[in-house]
Design an enzyme around this catalytic site. Structure first.
Site, PDB file in Angstrom:
ATOM      1  N   ASP A 174     -10.817 -13.475  46.194  1.00  0.00           N
ATOM      2  CA  ASP A 174     -10.708 -13.552  44.734  1.00  0.00           C
ATOM      3  C   ASP A 174      -9.453 -14.303  44.299  1.00  0.00           C
ATOM      4  O   ASP A 174      -9.491 -15.133  43.385  1.00  0.00           O
ATOM      5  CB  ASP A 174     -10.702 -12.144  44.141  1.00  0.00           C
ATOM      6  N   SER A 193       0.037  -6.371  27.147  1.00  0.00           N
ATOM      7  CA  SER A 193      -1.310  -6.935  27.121  1.00  0.00           C
ATOM      8  C   SER A 193      -1.886  -6.815  25.725  1.00  0.00           C
ATOM      9  O   SER A 193      -1.812  -5.749  25.107  1.00  0.00           O
ATOM     10  CB  SER A 193      -2.206  -6.175  28.101  1.00  0.00           C
ATOM     11  N   SER A 206      -8.814  -8.577  38.099  1.00  0.00           N
ATOM     12  CA  SER A 206      -7.473  -8.265  38.620  1.00  0.00           C
ATOM     13  C   SER A 206      -6.847  -9.468  39.305  1.00  0.00           C
ATOM     14  O   SER A 206      -5.654  -9.726  39.129  1.00  0.00           O
ATOM     15  CB  SER A 206      -7.480  -7.039  39.536  1.00  0.00           C
ATOM     16  N   ALA A 255     -16.365  -5.599  36.331  1.00  0.00           N
ATOM     17  CA  ALA A 255     -17.676  -6.247  36.385  1.00  0.00           C
ATOM     18  C   ALA A 255     -17.858  -7.044  37.671  1.00  0.00           C
ATOM     19  O   ALA A 255     -18.827  -7.788  37.817  1.00  0.00           O
ATOM     20  CB  ALA A 255     -17.852  -7.164  35.178  1.00  0.00           C
ATOM     21  N   GLY A 256     -16.923  -6.916  38.601  1.00  0.00           N
ATOM     22  CA  GLY A 256     -17.027  -7.650  39.864  1.00  0.00           C
ATOM     23  C   GLY A 256     -16.745  -9.130  39.690  1.00  0.00           C
ATOM     24  O   GLY A 256     -17.203  -9.953  40.481  1.00  0.00           O
TER      25      GLY A 256
HETATM   26  C1  GLA Z   1     -14.113  -7.842  46.288  1.00  0.00           C
HETATM   27  C2  GLA Z   1     -12.854  -8.113  47.081  1.00  0.00           C
HETATM   28  C3  GLA Z   1     -12.997  -9.403  47.878  1.00  0.00           C
HETATM   29  C4  GLA Z   1     -14.286  -9.421  48.686  1.00  0.00           C
HETATM   30  C5  GLA Z   1     -15.473  -9.025  47.824  1.00  0.00           C
HETATM   31  C6  GLA Z   1     -16.726  -8.878  48.612  1.00  0.00           C
HETATM   32  O1  GLA Z   1     -14.286  -8.803  45.296  1.00  0.00           O
HETATM   33  O2  GLA Z   1     -11.753  -8.223  46.229  1.00  0.00           O
HETATM   34  O3  GLA Z   1     -11.867  -9.563  48.697  1.00  0.00           O
HETATM   35  O4  GLA Z   1     -14.176  -8.603  49.816  1.00  0.00           O
HETATM   36  O5  GLA Z   1     -15.229  -7.800  47.138  1.00  0.00           O
HETATM   37  O6  GLA Z   1     -17.136 -10.099  49.108  1.00  0.00           O
END
Ligand code: GLA
Length: 385
Positions: free
Chosen positions: A173, A68, A129, A124-125
Site C-alpha cells: 500500500d 485533521s 492509512s 474500505a480496503g
Molecule cells: C492490506 C495490507 C497489504 C496487503 C494487502 C493484501 O492492504 O496493508 O500489505 O497485504 O492487505 O494483499
C-alpha cells in the site's frame, strides 16, 4: 476552491501562518496479487484519484502538532521524544508513526505542524492509512531535505504501520501510494521493490473498472490478517524456503505433498503460489494488449481468496457473483479482505446494468447499500505547492 487552497487556508486558521507547502498522496486498489506482499511476492496496484492532502511546516522545538479536517478532535500536540510504539489508538498514530520511524532511522526531524484531510474512504480496503503515512513522509522528506527515494519512504511508512501503529501489513500500500503513475498499474516485486509501470488505460479500450465498497469495515490490527501471515511463515519454514515467493508454480504439487496433513498451511501456500503466477499472467496479458483476457484471472484470484485463503465475506462474494452474472468481464475482492471493497471489470456500456444489479442484490440480501465508483489509474504522491 481546490483542495490544496482549502487545506492551506485551514492551516493558517489553525496555526497562524501559511504552511511551507502542501502535499498529496493517494489511496490504491490492487488489480491482482493479494497477500503476496509479506511473502516477498508480486503485486499490481494502481493509485486512485482519492487522496490525502497535507499542509505542513517545520518546527524546531521537538513538538508535533496534528489536525485533521475529517475528525472532530481538535489539534493533537505530541512531544517527539515521547512517541512510544503502540501507545496511540487514534488516527494520529499514522502521521506520528512516520515521524517516529524517520527519527529512529536517524533523520533529524525537529518537529512539524500538520493539517490534513483525505478523500480516501477509511476501512474500505483502499489504503487510507498508507495515504496518511506517505503524505507526511513525503512532506518531511522535502522540507528537511532528507533525500530519501520513494521506495525508502514506503519502507519507513511500513515500519511506522508495523511497529508504531502495530498492524502487521506488507509493503504494497505504501509503495503504491508513493510510486504509482497516472495511467499505469505498478508491477512491484516486493522482495527487492523493483518496479515496472504497466500502461493501464481501460477507457481507451472501451472498458471500465468499478470499485464496489461494501461498507463492511475491516481493520488490519484485528487478528485474522496476522494469522494468515503467521500461517504463510509456517509454510515457508516447513518447506525450507525464506519466503513462499521461493516456491515456483511448477513445484506447487510437490510442495503441497511435502506439507502432508497440514491442511490449513497447504491452502495458504496454494493461494500464494498461484496468486504470484496470476500476477505474472496479468502482466503478460496487459503487455500483449490482451486486456479482456485478464477477466478470468481476476475471477480465479477471487476463488482462491475465498476458498483457499478464506478472507472473503458474503458481501464481497455477492458483488463478484452478481457482477459476473450480469455481464462483467472479471471481478474479485481487493485488499486485505473480511470486508472492504471489490473490483469489477466491465465493458463501458455495461456500467449501469452491473451497478444496478449489484445494488439490487445488496438490497434483496438486506445488506447496507454499497458505494460504487469508477477507478481511473491516477498519480502517486506529489507536492502540490
Ligand atoms: C492490506 C495490507 C497489504 C496487503 C494487502 C493484501 O492492504 O496493508 O500489505 O497485504 O492487505 O494483499
Amino acid at each position: 476552491m481546490g483542495a490544496q487552497q482549502q487545506v492551506a487556508d485551514a492551516f493558517v486558521e489553525l496555526y497562524g501562518a501559511a504552511p511551507e507547502g502542501v502535499w498529496a498522496a493517494p489511496g490504491r486498489v490492487n488489480l491482482i496479487g493479494e497477500h503476496t506482499d509479506y511473502n516477498d511476492g508480486f503485486v499490481m496496484p494502481f493509485a486512485l484519484p482519492h487522496m490525502a492532502v497535507a499542509a505542513v511546516s517545520r518546527r524546531d522545538d521537538g513538538v508535533l502538532r496534528l489536525h485533521s479536517a475529517d475528525i472532530d478532535a481538535g489539534v493533537a500536540e505530541l512531544r517527539l521524544d515521547e512517541l512510544v510504539p503502540e501507545s496511540d489508538k487514534n488516527w494520529t498514530a499514522y502521521p506520528a508513526g512516520v515521524v517516529w520511524a524517520l527519527r529512529e532511522a536517524g533523520h533529524p526531524i525537529t518537529g512539524a505542524d500538520v493539517h490534513l484531510t483525505s478523500t480516501v474512504p477509511s476501512g474500505a480496503g483502499l489504503s487510507s492509512s498508507a495515504a496518511l503515512e506517505v503524505v507526511v513522509a513525503l512532506a518531511l522528506n522535502d522540507l528537511y531535505e532528507l533525500g530519501l527515494k520513494r521506495w525508502q519512504l514506503a519502507r519507513l511508512c511500513q515500519r511506522a504501520e508495523n511497529v508504531y501503529v502495530g498492524a502487521p501489513t506488507g509493503i504494497m500500500d505504501q509503495t503504491a501510494s508513493a510510486c504509482c503513475e497516472e495511467g499505469h498499474a505498478l508491477f512491484l516485486d516486493t522482495r527487492d521493490l523493483s518496479q515496472k509501470q504497466i500502461p493501464f488505460d481501460l477507457a481507451a479500450e472501451g472498458m471500465r473498472l468499478l470499485v464496489v465498497d461494501t461498507q463492511v469495515k475491516h481493520a488490519h490490527s484485528d487478528g485474522e490478517y496476522g494469522k494468515r501471515r503467521a500461517g504463510c511463515e509456517k509454510g515457508a519454514a516447513l518447506l525450507g524456503v525464506d519466503a513462499l515467493r521461493d516456491v515456483p508454480y511448477a513445484d506447487l504439487d510437490a510442495a503441497l505433498e511435502r506439507l502432508g496433513d497440514e491442511e490449513e498451511v497447504r491452502r495458504l501456500v496454494r493461494h500464494i503460489v498461484t496468486e504470484n503466477a496470476r500476477v505474472e499472467q496479468v502482466v503478460a496479458l496487459l503487455e500483449a494488449g490482451d486486456t479482456r483476457a485478464i477477466g478470468p484471472v481476476l475471477i480465479a484470484g477471487h476463488a482462491s481468496l475465498r476458498d483457499d485463503f478464506r478472507i472473503s465475506a458474503p458481501e464481497l462474494d455477492l458483488v463478484v457473483d452478481t457482477a459476473l452474472a450480469s455481464g462483467a468481464i472479471g471481478a474479485r475482492m481487493t485488499g486485505g479482505g473480511f470486508g472492504g471493497s471489490a473490483i469489477v471489470l466491465v465493458e463501458a456500456g455495461d456500467v449501469e446494468a452491473v451497478t444496478k444489479a449489484v445494488e439490487e442484490a445488496f438490497a434483496a440480501a438486506g445488506f447496507t447499500a454499497p458505494r460504487v465508483f469508477e477507478a481511473v489509474p491516477s498519480a502517486g504522491a506529489r507536492r502540490l505547492n
